[in-house]
Each structure stands twice: as C-alpha cells, then as structure tokens.
Write a protein that holds these residues in place. Structure first.
Motif, short mmCIF file in Angstrom:
data_model
loop_
_atom_site.label_atom_id
_atom_site.label_comp_id
_atom_site.label_asym_id
_atom_site.label_seq_id
_atom_site.Cartn_x
_atom_site.Cartn_y
_atom_site.Cartn_z
N GLY A 1 62.11 50.22 4.92
CA GLY A 1 61.12 50.58 3.91
C GLY A 1 59.71 50.17 4.24
N ASP A 2 59.51 49.31 5.24
CA ASP A 2 58.15 48.91 5.62
C ASP A 2 57.45 50.07 6.34
N GLN B 1 62.26 48.18 19.04
CA GLN B 1 63.72 48.32 18.96
C GLN B 1 64.10 48.82 17.57
N PHE B 2 64.61 50.03 17.50
CA PHE B 2 65.09 50.59 16.24
C PHE B 2 66.56 50.24 16.07
N ARG B 3 66.90 49.74 14.88
CA ARG B 3 68.28 49.32 14.60
C ARG B 3 68.73 49.82 13.24
N PRO B 4 70.05 50.01 13.06
CA PRO B 4 70.60 50.30 11.74
C PRO B 4 70.54 49.05 10.85
N PHE B 5 70.91 49.22 9.60
CA PHE B 5 70.92 48.11 8.66
C PHE B 5 71.89 47.02 9.10
N ASN B 6 71.44 45.76 8.99
CA ASN B 6 72.25 44.57 9.27
C ASN B 6 72.72 44.51 10.72
#
Length: 204
Positions: free
Chosen positions: A79-80, A197-202
């Motif tokens: 959300g940022d 680095q793009f990551r999924p949640f958690n």
C-alpha cells in the motif's frame, strides 16, 4: 555517484514484456528466471531512487559485536506509494505474469543501495515468513553498475553466478528461498547499484 547511464534506452516495445525471459531450473524444485534490459527508463528510475528514497544505514549484531550493514536500505510496504511510476507498472506486470504460478500478487518492494564494491550481502535465503516452508518468488530489478548474484544449494554443490546489469530482472522461484542461498559478494571496483526486490505478502 559515478554510474554512467545508458546512451540509448531499451526499446519501449520490449519494456515490461517477458518474451525474452530465460528460465534456469535448479535442484529440488528451485528455478531462476532472467530477463535482460527489462525495466524501461532505467536511467531515470535509478537517479530518482538515489535522490528520493529515504535511505537508512543499519547495524546488526554479529557474534559478540555490532557491525554496520554493508549497504543502505529502505522497504516500501503493502500500500505504500513507490518512488517512481515505472516501479508501480513493474510490480503490476510481475503480478499479472506470475499469477498462474505464484497465486498472489507482489505487494512489497525492498530497496538496497550498494554504494561501491565494498557494499555486499552475505549468503542467505529469504526465509522470514512463508518462504521458510512454502514455495514463493522474489523478483529483483537491478539498476546501476553490474554486480554478480551468486546462488548455491543449501545441501552442498556447485554455485552459479548471474551478472545483473542495468534494468535487468531476476526472479527466484519455486523452492529457491529454502533450498538455495544467494549473495552479492564484495568486489574490488564497482560503481553504485540499487536492487529493488518485489515480494508477496509475508515473505522477507
């Protein structure tokens, strides 16, 4: 900052497309995708990140003493707003492309600023959170001077090396975070580089 950008940007028709992606299967269900010159406007994105990201230095406990983390850091949570619109497009393109395999979107963006060849990251896997027990993905966009991403199997065996250039995309998937480790070693000479680095949640 002594990084010199490209004289000619990659063609817009190839930007954020995945036609040139090459997948390298690893052991134990791990794999790595590489797509060269993937990010459009890489020079402008790099300059904006250097200027606008609120970079911070960290210190960490290592054995009996506290040491400087050899790179600057900042993380954009779910959300940022991201510091450049191209990064928002990139995250959306990655989420759409990998959704059939990943089953969820990329939501966070961790940023690392390697100021010169002395900055590095030691061998590790992104195993804080679900990456410790589940297959997941980490998508890395590299900006600035080329640096080597090293990978090695946790149970022993030969390592591999991937040179990450300006605007390149590297995606580590499958069991890679828990069955392999990765590192960016120190080098004698290097200009500044930023890793997003793009990551999924958690997944961290």
């Amino acid at each position: 900052m002594d990084f010199q950008g490209t004289l000619f940007e990659a063609p817009a028709v190839a930007a954020l497309g995945f036609e040139g992606t090459a997948r390298r299967p690893l052991t134990r269900g791990a794999w790595v995708d590489v797509c060269r010159s993937w990010l459009p406007d890489a020079d402008d994105v790099f300059a904006t990140l250097v200027r606008d990201v609120p970079w911070r230095a960290e210190r960490r406990q290592m054995y009996d003493r506290e040491v400087d983390v050899p790179r600057l850091l900042h993380t954009y949570g779910a959300g940022d707003p991201l510091p450049h619109p191209v990064l928002g497009r990139a995250r959306g393109a990655l989420s759409a492309h990998y959704l059939p395999e990943l089953g969820e979107p990329f939501v966070t963006a961790g940023c690392c600023y390697y100021r010169d060849g002395r900055d590095s990251v030691a061998w590790h896997g992104d195993t804080i959170g679900r990456g410790k027990s589940q297959d997941t993905m980490v998508a890395i966009v590299s900006l600035g001077d080329p640096r080597r991403l090293m990978l090695r199997p946790r149970l022993g065996g030969s390592s591999i090396s991937i040179e990450m250039g300006h605007g390149d995309l590297v995606v580590m998937g499958g069991s890679c975070q828990r069955t392999w480790e990765h590192a960016v070693p120190k080098v004698a000479h290097a200009g500044p580089r930023i890793s997003v680095q793009f990551r999924p949640f958690n997944v961290a």
